[in-house]
Design an enzyme around this catalytic site. Structure first.
Site, PDB file in Angstrom:
ATOM      1  N   ASP A  95     -23.466  14.123 -30.043  1.00 52.45           N
ATOM      2  CA  ASP A  95     -24.923  14.094 -30.112  1.00 52.45           C
ATOM      3  C   ASP A  95     -25.439  13.215 -31.249  1.00 52.45           C
ATOM      4  OD1 ASP A  95     -24.990  15.602 -32.539  1.00 52.45           O
ATOM      5  OD2 ASP A  95     -24.768  17.453 -31.408  1.00 52.45           O
TER       6      ASP A  95
ATOM      7  N   TYR B  76     -33.714  17.090 -22.048  1.00 56.06           N
ATOM      8  CA  TYR B  76     -32.522  17.840 -22.410  1.00 56.06           C
ATOM      9  C   TYR B  76     -31.310  17.110 -21.832  1.00 56.06           C
ATOM     10  CZ  TYR B  76     -36.091  21.527 -22.707  1.00 56.06           C
ATOM     11  OH  TYR B  76     -37.213  22.247 -22.994  1.00 56.06           O
ATOM     12  N   ARG B  77     -30.199  17.165 -22.507  1.00 55.65           N
ATOM     13  CA  ARG B  77     -28.988  16.618 -21.901  1.00 55.65           C
ATOM     14  C   ARG B  77     -28.554  17.543 -20.768  1.00 55.65           C
ATOM     15  NH1 ARG B  77     -25.728  18.409 -27.153  1.00 55.65           N
ATOM     16  NH2 ARG B  77     -24.347  20.012 -26.289  1.00 55.65           N
TER      17      ARG B  77
ATOM     18  N   ASN C 255     -44.531  21.720 -18.522  1.00 60.21           N
ATOM     19  CA  ASN C 255     -43.784  21.201 -19.654  1.00 60.21           C
ATOM     20  C   ASN C 255     -42.812  20.138 -19.176  1.00 60.21           C
ATOM     21  OD1 ASN C 255     -42.596  21.083 -22.353  1.00 60.21           O
ATOM     22  ND2 ASN C 255     -40.832  22.034 -21.376  1.00 60.21           N
TER      23      ASN C 255
ATOM     24  N   TRP D 268     -30.815  23.567 -22.914  1.00 58.47           N
ATOM     25  CA  TRP D 268     -32.074  23.802 -23.637  1.00 58.47           C
ATOM     26  C   TRP D 268     -31.845  24.877 -24.698  1.00 58.47           C
ATOM     27  CZ3 TRP D 268     -35.049  24.957 -18.508  1.00 58.47           C
ATOM     28  CH2 TRP D 268     -34.708  26.214 -18.004  1.00 58.47           C
TER      29      TRP D 268
END
Length: 481
Positions: A277, A168-169, A164, A182
């Site tokens: 965000d 993600y930050r 995968n 996550w």
């Protein structure tokens, strides 16, 4: 056309005069983020920062996904649906379910061309590099620190070895530690739970930065669980991704600019955030697992990929629009009556979705809502609007007309409580659980309404012909005067 790596893409854009090189000194603390956001709002092409204060030898690229046009350039087509349609056409004669098709793809059409390929790496180990020496950026004044904003976290399923890749930050804490944000629904978190079931709390992980933009897009896309993202990137590229196996057995793109090898310690939860965000608000601090760095690999004269999020439309909005188009054919396989969909850029991708269907029976719109709320990333949608096939979902005025003319609130609005939603949504009272709203804006059958739907007005064809003749003369005379 497939790009070998990020540098190949940069040269492609440079030759098209669609690369903005900034030679003034810029700072990773707020400056790069502010310049990037303003560039995206103005639909400027990618920015390559050549001089970074306190990070000599580094370059930073941002704004790769600057508009929907960027995807037309990357994929070589302005009809993004054709990419997945071409792939799915190979499966159209096989009467099995979509999931079975995915599982048997390799046997059906021979996927050697699009499977990942082992290649020697372009990067080499740097024994003196650490997380604080990376030109990670701070994007908003009250962010908790510097973040990796478009780095790709790579994990491997402990049962299937499926890889995968996700964006993600990642908040840098010190030289060897960072916090990975996550969410519960994300594939990284799901993989973590599988390791926990085996009593394994240290998950092998790689974090890479600076790859071919198709790989970067794949990492940011809601590829169905169980489908290897390297294979999906190969589908989009038309050829497999070159990969290298690290000591921790994770496969990474061979031509990545930066590779961080290590593990996520599920026993070490740290307070991450706040972070400004894509909703346009600061996400409150919360606990997430810690990444522990073991090795760093880097290319000569490295290029670091970053993005800056905030109120739309920024890069994430255009990624969402590309996802909408490329994944439409896949979604149609799961919901056959689906005609088209629109995830509006100001709808924040998981906020509002508009879907048109070919309606054949009463109750069908609500059935489609439930189906859509059960599909991958669409399950996070807060509001779903269903309209008839002859409504253009991309024309908000047509959608508003359908809601105004076809909806009785008591009958046609569905509210679901305590459903999984986007944890970043500032309106959600108890993340990740919130409520959902469904609006059936289709015309109603008698069984739904209790009476026949009224006849829609239509012009007399002879009158249309005569009116057009008269108006065409008037228009010509008006335009010539």
């Amino acid at each position: 056309m497939a790009f070998k790596d990020l540098r190949d893409y940069i040269e492609f854009m440079r030759k098209r005069n669609k690369l903005i090189e900034i030679n003034e000194e810029v700072n990773v603390d707020l400056e790069i983020a502010e310049i990037t956001r303003r560039a995206t709002y103005n639909h400027l092409p990618p920015l390559l920062f050549n001089k970074i204060v306190n990070f000599e030898g580094w370059r930073v690229i941002s704004n790769i996904f600057y508009s929907i046009e960027s995807f037309y350039e990357i994929f070589g087509t302005n009809r993004l649906e054709s990419i997945s349609e071409k792939f799915l056409s190979n499966l159209s004669e096989i009467p099995i379910t979509f999931i079975d098709k995915l599982k048997s793809l390799k046997d059906i059409i021979g996927l050697g061309k699009i499977m990942p390929r082992a290649r020697s790496p372009n990067f080499k180990e740097d024994y003196f590099m650490n997380l604080t020496k990376l030109p990670a950026i701070k994007t908003w004044p009250k962010d908790a620190g510097r973040y990796l904003t478009f780095s790709i976290t790579i994990t491997k399923d402990p049962d299937t070895d499926i890889h995968n890749l996700s964006v993600y930050r990642i908040q840098i804490i010190n030289e060897r530690e960072a916090i990975i944000h996550w969410q519960a629904f994300k594939r990284g978190s799901i993989t973590a739970r599988k390791y926990l079931e085996k009593n394994i709390t240290k998950i092998p992980v790689a974090i890479v930065t600076g790859v071919d933009p198709v790989i970067a897009f794949t990492a940011a896309s809601p590829v169905p669980h169980g489908l290897d993202k390297y294979m999906f990137a190969g589908i989009l590229r038309g050829e497999g991704v070159d990969v290298t196996k690290l000591d921790n057995q994770i496969l990474v793109p061979s031509h990545a600019e930066v590779v961080l090898e290590g593990y996520v310690d599920l026993n070490d939860m740290r307070l991450e955030g706040p972070f400004g965000d894509h909703m346009g608000y600061y996400t409150p601090p919360d606990y997430y697992p810690t990444f522990k760095l073991e090795r760093v690999y880097i290319r000569d004269e490295p290029i670091f990929h970053v993005t800056s999020v905030g109120k739309p439309p920024l890069e994430d909005a255009w990624i969402g629009k590309a996802v909408e188009r490329i994944f439409l054919p896949f979604t149609k396989m799961l919901v056959p009556e689906l005609v088209d969909m629109n995830l509006p850029e100001y709808g924040l991708f998981t906020g509002i979705g508009i879907f048109s269907i070919k309606k054949y029976y009463p109750g069908q719109a609500k059935r489609v809502m439930m189906a859509l709320w059960g599909i991958g990333q669409l399950s996070l949608l807060k509001i779903i609007i269903i309209v008839d096939h002859d409504i253009n979902v991309h024309d908000i005025n047509q959608v508003m007309y359908a809601i105004a003319a076809h909806v009785d609130p008591k009958r046609d609005i569905v509210i679901i409580n305590n459903a999984l939603t986007d944890s970043l949504d500032p309106s959600v009272p108890s993340p990740p659980l919130g409520s959902k709203l469904g609006i059936d804006a289709t015309r109603k059958f008698k069984e739904e309404m209790g009476k026949e739907w009224p006849e829609e007005v239509k012009s007399d064809e002879k009158m249309v012909e005569k009116a057009e003749q008269i108006l065409s003369k008037i228009i010509k005379k008006y335009q010539s005067s």
